[in-house]
Design an enzyme around this catalytic site. Structure first.
Site, PDB file in Angstrom:
ATOM      1  NE  ARG A 415      -3.852   0.130   2.195  1.00 39.35           N
ATOM      2  CZ  ARG A 415      -4.165  -0.796   3.098  1.00 39.35           C
ATOM      3  NH1 ARG A 415      -3.504  -0.849   4.235  1.00 39.35           N
ATOM      4  NH2 ARG A 415      -5.113  -1.657   2.867  1.00 39.35           N
ATOM      5  CG  HIS A 445       4.347  -8.196   5.138  1.00 32.30           C
ATOM      6  ND1 HIS A 445       4.600  -8.382   6.480  1.00 32.30           N
ATOM      7  CD2 HIS A 445       4.428  -6.855   4.923  1.00 32.30           C
ATOM      8  CE1 HIS A 445       4.828  -7.211   7.056  1.00 32.30           C
ATOM      9  NE2 HIS A 445       4.730  -6.268   6.141  1.00 32.30           N
TER      10      HIS A 445
END
Length: 716
Positions: A415, A445
């Site tokens: 993001r 991640h």
């Protein structure tokens, strides 16, 4: 869910704190650093700026998500038993209160202190004639040519106002003609400095004076509308829904779909409007009406809009005495400070690094050396967030040019870093790297690098695992740990991770690593359950866990059960914490503390006492649903006894921090001790301690390398 044998219903929403309200508590802790007069003045400005930046992202993502749920008719209750509508109502109420407090600190504490230190922020009303001549000439020469005033009438509709931009709206009336009032708007250009310093007119013997760009434009609005009288003018700022909405299953090309969504982000639904207190009612009605914001989404500001400008103030020269100087720059890692080949060092034993107290340069050098080492056959790496001019990206491209097999997973869905990551992904592809654009439905991640090297005794795998991003810039600001190892078990698992990411291969079993979303959550629950069983058997049982956030209901319930069994649980949670402490029969053995200091606490490290045979882990994952169920994450063990001691020291020191720690009480409120009430010898700032120890370790590398011995009869 029926009550358990202990009589506790772990579905009871009263046991949990709402995630969004918990985040607002975190931002309140950051704000308390701006209020704390033991911090130097410019550090307080910095913390106030951070709260404003945090709030922007909170609205763009979390408030936007709540509005989306309401619009979609989503009825499911959250962990604390609240509907989306109830959450939004409470969140907006709290944010209004929070913003009022921000500006109370700004106006009643920081601005007077700046004036005492010889710095005045002028709105233009107190300028001398000479100052007026200077600022007006500055406007004519540098600002006026950049501005684009936009009128609104029947042929020119209200323009699209971009997310987070500062604008000035004005009511106008023709100097000659009808009495009709017109509206116009102009964007405050972000290509120009927002802070304008006015030269001192008395040979330097006067207070330094600055003016904000929007005040300068407002002062000169008449120059933009020559045939009109400017009746009213005021700045305004809009926040929009900036969460990407991507149907990955339907997207034929994920990269192109994300590129399209990034462009739309600037024009998402307006969810917040900031205006100065006292703005003309007619002017406000026009702006709010065209943006479509409701009354509870309008924030009347008693001061400059967008306090992130204070971070630019922090960089003003001449105020060094008002800044914190107790933090040392990143130090070399003793194991790598010998001049030896980095692969030879890792071959001798695992190496643990603690950033930013120890330099991140060794991670960069690891990839750079692999790129030119003739014996290196392959480099594989995951990238989530990288810096704007990343040396790691350059090294990977160089490795591909040197004929290495280079595989890079670039997470396009990181993001607010999507655009940056797209640029790097395309560049790496052109350089000859095999680039993977993440996995459908999941964010990757985890932070892992694998280097495959040909040596005399065969193929050897070198691995780096970390809790933070491969970002050389944020590595100077975020606290993280990283592990270098060539342990065969971890090397095999690392290969399996990349085979799984690049293809469809999933191994039947794993040696050392635990992966989400496969079974990391189950592993965490299993470790907590084991401590519970040790406690029930009368054996040593304790959990110390450090992370950014905890809001997974299953994990919190497991911790409650462990606490009820007598397990001492110490949580060090920087941000969101949906767990409550001090509930009789549920969480009496649990403590929660949050450290808000000069560095952002980002590492995830865990200790499980295990009946007297302690185990240590580090991870890329927080204990949140998104990390454990919707992301690719890694939990890795720390097995070397000397490294266990270092990890324990980090946890132990943060549990002893008396200066920057905020502790949750039984009402769910965080309380920080007043440093004035703490004796000098009892003041412990863990971040400063770690920096000093990193410097000492260069002279005495064995400093903390003792065999780990668990603390006897630890207090919660």
């Amino acid at each position: 869910m029926a009550k358990t044998k202990s009589g506790v219903d772990y579905e009871d929403p009263k046991l949990y704190i709402n995630r969004e309200l918990s985040w607002l508590q975190f931002n309140e802790r950051v704000l308390s650093e701006a209020e704390d007069d033991s911090n130097p003045l410019f550090e307080r400005l910095k913390f106030l700026s951070i709260t404003a930046s945090n709030l922007d992202e909170f609205f763009m993502v979390r408030v936007a998500s709540l509005k989306d749920m309401i619009n979609a008719g989503y009825k499911k209750l959250d962990i604390a038993g609240m509907t989306a509508t109830e959450q939004l109502t409470e969140v907006l109420r709290e944010v209004h209160r929070f913003v009022d407090k921000q500006y109370e600190i700004y106006n009643t504490q920081l601005i007077p202190m700046l004036q005492e230190k010889g710095l005045v922020i002028s709105d233009g009303s107190d300028l001398s004639k000479k100052d007026q001549v200077y600022v007006d000439r500055y406007f004519d020469d540098f600002v006026y040519p950049v501005l684009t005033p936009m009128a609104v009438d029947s042929s020119r509709p209200f323009p699209l106002i971009r997310n987070k931009t500062l604008n000035i709206g004005a009511l106008l009336k023709k100097k000659e003609g009808k009495d009709d009032v017109d509206f116009a708007t102009v964007q405050v250009p972000d290509v120009l400095p927002r802070i304008i310093e006015i030269p001192c007119e008395n040979n330097g013997i006067c207070p330094r004076k600055i003016m904000l760009l929007e005040d300068l434009i407002k002062r000169n609005m008449s120059k933009l509308f020559l045939n009109y009288d400017v009746l009213q003018s005021a700045p305004y700022r809009v926040g929009r829904n900036a969460d990407l909405s991507i149907d990955e299953d339907e997207a034929e090309d994920l990269l192109k779909e994300i590129e399209k969504q990034i462009k739309l982000r600037q024009w998402g639904q307006a969810i917040r409007l900031e205006v100065p207190a006292g703005i003309d009612k007619k002017l406000l009605k026009i702006i709010a009406g065209d943006l479509g914001v409701e009354s509870n989404e309008i924030y009347s500001i008693h001061g400059p809009l967008d306090l992130t400008y204070l971070m630019k103030m922090f960089k003003l020269e001449g105020f060094d005495d008002e800044k914190e100087h107790g933090y040392l720059p990143p130090q070399p890692v003793p194991e790598f400070d010998t001049g030896e080949n980095i692969f030879d060092v890792i071959s001798k034993g695992d190496v643990l690094m603690h950033h930013p107290y120890q330099t991140f340069e060794n991670v960069v050098r690891f990839v750079e050396m692999a790129a030119v080492d003739p014996d290196v056959l392959a480099i594989k790496q995951t990238l989530y967030r990288v810096s704007g001019n990343s040396p790691i990206i350059a090294a990977l491209a160089k490795a591909a040019g040197n004929g290495k097999q280079v595989t890079v997973l670039v997470e396009l869905k990181a993001r607010f870093d999507e655009e940056n990551n797209i640029v790097w992904a395309k560049m790496l592809e052109k350089a000859g790297c095999h680039v993977i654009y993440g996995l459908v439905g999941l964010k990757t991640h985890c932070k892992i690098t694998l280097v495959v090297r040909r040596e005399e005794d065969g193929i050897k795998r070198y691995v780096h695992l970390g809790t933070g991003n491969y970002n050389d810039a944020t590595a100077k600001l975020y606290t993280d740990v990283g592990l270098f190892t060539c342990a065969p078990g971890i090397g095999e698992d690392a290969t399996a991770v990349f085979n799984m990411l690049s293809g469809y291969s999933e191994p039947l079993g794993w040696n050392k690593l635990s992966l989400a979303p496969l079974w990391l959550k189950d592993r965490i629950l299993e470790l907590i359950k084991r401590e519970e069983e040790h406690a029930r058997a009368g054996e040593p049982a304790r959990i110390v866990a450090k992370m950014n956030a905890i809001c997974h209901k299953d994990v919190i319930a497991a911790l409650y059960k462990a606490s009820s069994a007598g397990v001492k649980v110490n949580l060090i949670v920087r941000g969101i914490c949906c767990l409550r402490t001090g509930i009789p029969g549920v969480s009496e053995n649990i403590t929660v503390r949050s450290i808000v200091g000069n560095y952002l606490e980002h590492s995830r490290i865990f200790y499980f006492e295990n009946g007297g045979s302690p185990e240590f882990f580090a991870s890329s994952a927080d204990w949140m649903p998104r990390n454990l169920e919707r992301r690719v994450e890694i939990l890795f063990p720390i097995e070397d006894e000397k490294l266990k001691a270092k990890i324990w020291h980090i946890l132990d020191m943060e549990l002893k921090d008396t200066v920057k720690a905020h502790e949750m009480n039984d009402k769910g409120i965080y309380v920080k001790r007043n440093t004035k009430d703490i004796k000098a010898e009892d003041r412990i700032n863990s971040q400063k301690v770690f920096g000093e120890e990193a410097l000492v370790s260069l002279k005495k590398p064995e400093g903390l390398s003792r065999v780990f011995v668990p603390e006897k009869n630890p207090k919660a």
